[in-house]
Scaffold this active site. Structure first.
Site, PDB file in Angstrom:
ATOM      1  CG  ASN A  32      -0.180   0.086   2.527  1.00  0.00           C
ATOM      2  OD1 ASN A  32       1.036  -0.060   2.557  1.00  0.00           O
ATOM      3  ND2 ASN A  32      -0.886   0.315   3.624  1.00  0.00           N
ATOM      4  CG  ASP A  74      -4.807  -0.858   3.729  1.00  0.00           C
ATOM      5  OD1 ASP A  74      -4.160  -1.721   4.374  1.00  0.00           O
ATOM      6  OD2 ASP A  74      -5.291   0.169   4.245  1.00  0.00           O
ATOM      7  CB  THR A 157      11.679  -8.306  15.444  1.00  0.00           C
ATOM      8  OG1 THR A 157      12.785  -7.616  16.018  1.00  0.00           O
ATOM      9  CG2 THR A 157      10.480  -8.122  16.353  1.00  0.00           C
ATOM     10  CB  SER A 192       9.728  -0.137  20.545  1.00  0.00           C
ATOM     11  OG  SER A 192       9.419  -1.063  19.514  1.00  0.00           O
ATOM     12  CE1 TYR A 194       8.254  -3.895  13.813  1.00  0.00           C
ATOM     13  CE2 TYR A 194      10.233  -3.751  15.173  1.00  0.00           C
ATOM     14  CZ  TYR A 194       9.520  -4.338  14.137  1.00  0.00           C
ATOM     15  OH  TYR A 194      10.080  -5.385  13.447  1.00  0.00           O
ATOM     16  CG  HIS A 195      10.844  -4.313  19.000  1.00  0.00           C
ATOM     17  ND1 HIS A 195      11.323  -3.022  18.991  1.00  0.00           N
ATOM     18  CD2 HIS A 195      11.701  -5.020  18.222  1.00  0.00           C
ATOM     19  CE1 HIS A 195      12.434  -2.955  18.242  1.00  0.00           C
ATOM     20  NE2 HIS A 195      12.675  -4.160  17.771  1.00  0.00           N
ATOM     21  CE  LYS A 198       7.719  -8.000  13.253  1.00  0.00           C
ATOM     22  NZ  LYS A 198       7.482  -7.971  11.785  1.00  0.00           N
ATOM     23  CD  GLN A 221      15.373  -9.851   8.887  1.00  0.00           C
ATOM     24  OE1 GLN A 221      15.797 -10.409   7.883  1.00  0.00           O
ATOM     25  NE2 GLN A 221      14.481  -8.919   8.840  1.00  0.00           N
TER      26      GLN A 221
HETATM   27  N1  USQ Z   1      21.365   2.742  17.798  1.00  0.00           N
HETATM   28  C1  USQ Z   1      22.363   3.639  18.110  1.00  0.00           C
HETATM   29  N2  USQ Z   1      22.509   4.724  17.296  1.00  0.00           N
HETATM   30  C2  USQ Z   1      21.725   4.951  16.212  1.00  0.00           C
HETATM   31  C3  USQ Z   1      20.710   4.026  15.900  1.00  0.00           C
HETATM   32  C4  USQ Z   1      20.549   2.936  16.721  1.00  0.00           C
HETATM   33  O1  USQ Z   1      23.108   3.472  19.071  1.00  0.00           O
HETATM   34  O2  USQ Z   1      21.928   5.964  15.524  1.00  0.00           O
HETATM   35  C5  USQ Z   1      21.190   1.544  18.631  1.00  0.00           C
HETATM   36  C6  USQ Z   1      19.783   1.387  19.192  1.00  0.00           C
HETATM   37  O3  USQ Z   1      19.622   2.116  20.392  1.00  0.00           O
HETATM   38  C7  USQ Z   1      19.679  -0.122  19.349  1.00  0.00           C
HETATM   39  C8  USQ Z   1      20.553  -0.670  18.214  1.00  0.00           C
HETATM   40  O4  USQ Z   1      21.383   0.407  17.808  1.00  0.00           O
HETATM   41  O5  USQ Z   1      20.221  -0.525  20.571  1.00  0.00           O
HETATM   42  C9  USQ Z   1      19.776  -1.153  17.011  1.00  0.00           C
HETATM   43  O6  USQ Z   1      18.924  -0.122  16.590  1.00  0.00           O
HETATM   44  P1  USQ Z   1      18.257  -0.102  15.126  1.00  0.00           P
HETATM   45  O7  USQ Z   1      17.564   1.218  14.981  1.00  0.00           O
HETATM   46  O8  USQ Z   1      19.242  -0.490  14.099  1.00  0.00           O
HETATM   47  O9  USQ Z   1      17.231  -1.329  15.231  1.00  0.00           O
HETATM   48  P2  USQ Z   1      15.830  -1.498  15.963  1.00  0.00           P
HETATM   49  O10 USQ Z   1      15.209  -0.228  16.363  1.00  0.00           O
HETATM   50  O11 USQ Z   1      16.013  -2.531  17.033  1.00  0.00           O
HETATM   51  O12 USQ Z   1      14.941  -2.090  14.791  1.00  0.00           O
HETATM   52  C10 USQ Z   1      15.495  -2.739  13.631  1.00  0.00           C
HETATM   53  C11 USQ Z   1      14.424  -2.766  12.548  1.00  0.00           C
HETATM   54  C12 USQ Z   1      13.254  -3.622  13.004  1.00  0.00           C
HETATM   55  C13 USQ Z   1      13.765  -4.999  13.411  1.00  0.00           C
HETATM   56  C14 USQ Z   1      14.836  -4.873  14.481  1.00  0.00           C
HETATM   57  C15 USQ Z   1      15.474  -6.173  14.862  1.00  0.00           C
HETATM   58  O13 USQ Z   1      13.992  -1.434  12.265  1.00  0.00           O
HETATM   59  O14 USQ Z   1      12.292  -3.712  11.969  1.00  0.00           O
HETATM   60  O15 USQ Z   1      12.690  -5.778  13.910  1.00  0.00           O
HETATM   61  O16 USQ Z   1      15.903  -4.046  13.968  1.00  0.00           O
HETATM   62  S1  USQ Z   1      15.978  -6.231  16.556  1.00  0.00           S
HETATM   63  O17 USQ Z   1      16.794  -5.048  16.848  1.00  0.00           O
HETATM   64  O18 USQ Z   1      16.713  -7.440  16.788  1.00  0.00           O
HETATM   65  O19 USQ Z   1      14.763  -6.166  17.352  1.00  0.00           O
END
Ligand code: USQ
Length: 394
Positions: A32, A74, A157, A192, A194-195, A198, A221
């Site tokens: 969408n 959608d 996730t 979050s 979002y999480h 999921k 993932q």
């Molecule tokens: N982080 C920093 N600096 C930044 C951006 C992020 O230190 O500029 C840190 C965040 O605080 C976090 C880690 O890096 O601790 C990962 O952050 P991210 O923004 O890369 O990932 P996240 O928000 O967790 O979400 C992403 C995807 C999401 C997926 C998830 C997998 O957007 O769709 O589900 O990764 S996981 O992280 O294993 O939950």
């Protein structure tokens, strides 16, 4: 096989469509345009313009001879979801497209994927919850009513598990309590909305598997990085959408972009946050192997879809080393963490299931990171510093 990709316009959806189409499968994508529209609404900026899905499918057909059928719709509307299984679907491209048989496999990416987006305010939290849960629930009912033998691959996730002080298993945990044993979903504690959405998806799917004997693979993932896949090399217009902003950009892609444009790397807090990471090429491999070896009818199968773990600090240091070797003046700056998350913690996830079915990891070496630098560098002038850090807090 006929493979239906829900969310086929996203960062992972479009490369997945080309991957399966290039292997000779019939592929239909539906989207969408949520991601594009949200990027426009929130003024996120993307690294380059991405042609529409129909334009990309036409370029793909011109270059390879393969057809990817495109539907703009959608999926929170249950009738749109059901149309793929009843044959009432309306294709946007090719305009004279013959109606396909129902899919053998559905790959479900059609979700709002950003933690910061989900915490902008209550409105965006509601959009996240309603989109993600309605799409998943519509899919479960369409399968139950119309084609329960379809194999679903859902992109979950690792963030569902949070950062517990015990090892993270692949989906399930055997618990012994007062002398009796049972197996449960591994405890979830997301950081979050979002999480959390999921986690609720997982609960909907687990109900559907228990009750209606559907067959579902949940790929848990970690954050994905990278830009290029084998198929996107065919024509530069086939590259996937690439975000480096605070809302939709993931950390490795952000750090490389920041290094190129001379923006100090935004390490949140102490930088000890550990996650499991994977190259976008490995997302395709993992989904490919999951399609080849499907879950059984009545099975809810989990794989932890990560290839290696890093702290944020380690990623920043790697970006510094590689960036400096390429002549960039890279510096690291710790910023106050806008998120509520543990900054130093135990993290020991199990992730051998995908290796067991044949996935061969691409690791994040200096060489691999250098390749990503070289892919992003030509777009340096398009990088907007104002979208890199706005401090979306929770
Ligand atoms: N982080 C920093 N600096 C930044 C951006 C992020 O230190 O500029 C840190 C965040 O605080 C976090 C880690 O890096 O601790 C990962 O952050 P991210 O923004 O890369 O990932 P996240 O928000 O967790 O979400 C992403 C995807 C999401 C997926 C998830 C997998 O957007 O769709 O589900 O990764 S996981 O992280 O294993 O939950």
């Amino acid at each position: 096989m006929h493979i239906l990709i829900l969310g086929g316009d996203g960062y992972l959806g479009w490369p997945t469509a080309m991957y399966f189409s290039g292997k000779g499968h019939d592929v239909t994508v539906v989207d969408n345009y949520f991601r594009r529209n949200a990027c426009t609404e929130l003024d996120c900026g993307t690294l380059f313009h991405v042609p529409s899905l129909s334009e990309r499918a036409a370029i793909w057909q011109e270059k390879t001879g393969y057809t990817i059928q495109v539907v703009i719709g959608d999926l929170t509307d249950p009738e749109v979801m059901r149309s793929f299984f009843t044959g009432d679907v309306t294709y946007q491209w090719p305009s004279n497209g013959a109606v396909c048989a129902p899919p053998d496999t559905v790959i479900h990416y059609a979700e709002q994927p950003s933690a910061p987006y989900s915490l902008l305010n209550y409105k965006y939290a509601n959009t996240t919850i309603s989109n993600n849960l309605l799409v998943t629930n519509n899919l479960m009912f369409a399968l139950k009513d119309l084609k329960p033998d379809t194999h679903v691959i859902h992109i979950g996730t690792m963030g569902e598990y949070g950062t517990p002080n015990i090892d993270i298993e692949e989906g399930w945990l055997e618990v012994e309590h007062k002398g009796r044993k049972d197996t449960f979903l591994f405890p979830r504690q997301a950081s979050s909305i979002y999480h959390t959405s999921k986690i609720m998806d997982t609960d909907l799917m687990w109900f559907a598997v228990r009750t209606w004997k559907l067959r579902i693979t949940n790929l848990m993932q970690g954050p994905v990085y990278g830009l290029e896949t084998d198929e996107s090399k065919i024509d530069s217009r086939l590259k996937t959408i690439f975000n480096y902003d605070e809302i939709f950009g993931t950390v490795v892609n952000r750090f490389i972009t920041q290094a190129i444009v001379g923006y100090p790397l935004t390490v949140y807090g102490q930088g000890g946050q550990t996650r499991g990471y994977l190259n976008i090429k490995d997302t395709l491999q993992c989904v490919g192997k999951a399609v080849q070896t499907p879950a059984k009818q009545g099975e809810f199968r989990f794989f932890n879809q990560i290839m290696e773990t890093f702290t944020v600090r380690e990623l920043a240091e790697l970006t510094c080393t590689v960036g400096r070797s390429l002549g960039y003046d890279v510096v690291i700056r710790s910023v106050e963490n806008p998120r509520k998350e543990a900054e130093e913690h135990y993290y020991n996830p199990v992730y051998h299931g995908l290796l067991d079915i044949g996935v061969i990891p691409h690791y994040l070496t200096e060489e691999v990171m250098k390749e990503i630098f070289l892919l992003i560098a030509p777009f340096k002038d398009a990088i907007r510093k104002d979208v890199i850090f706005k401090g979306i807090k929770w």
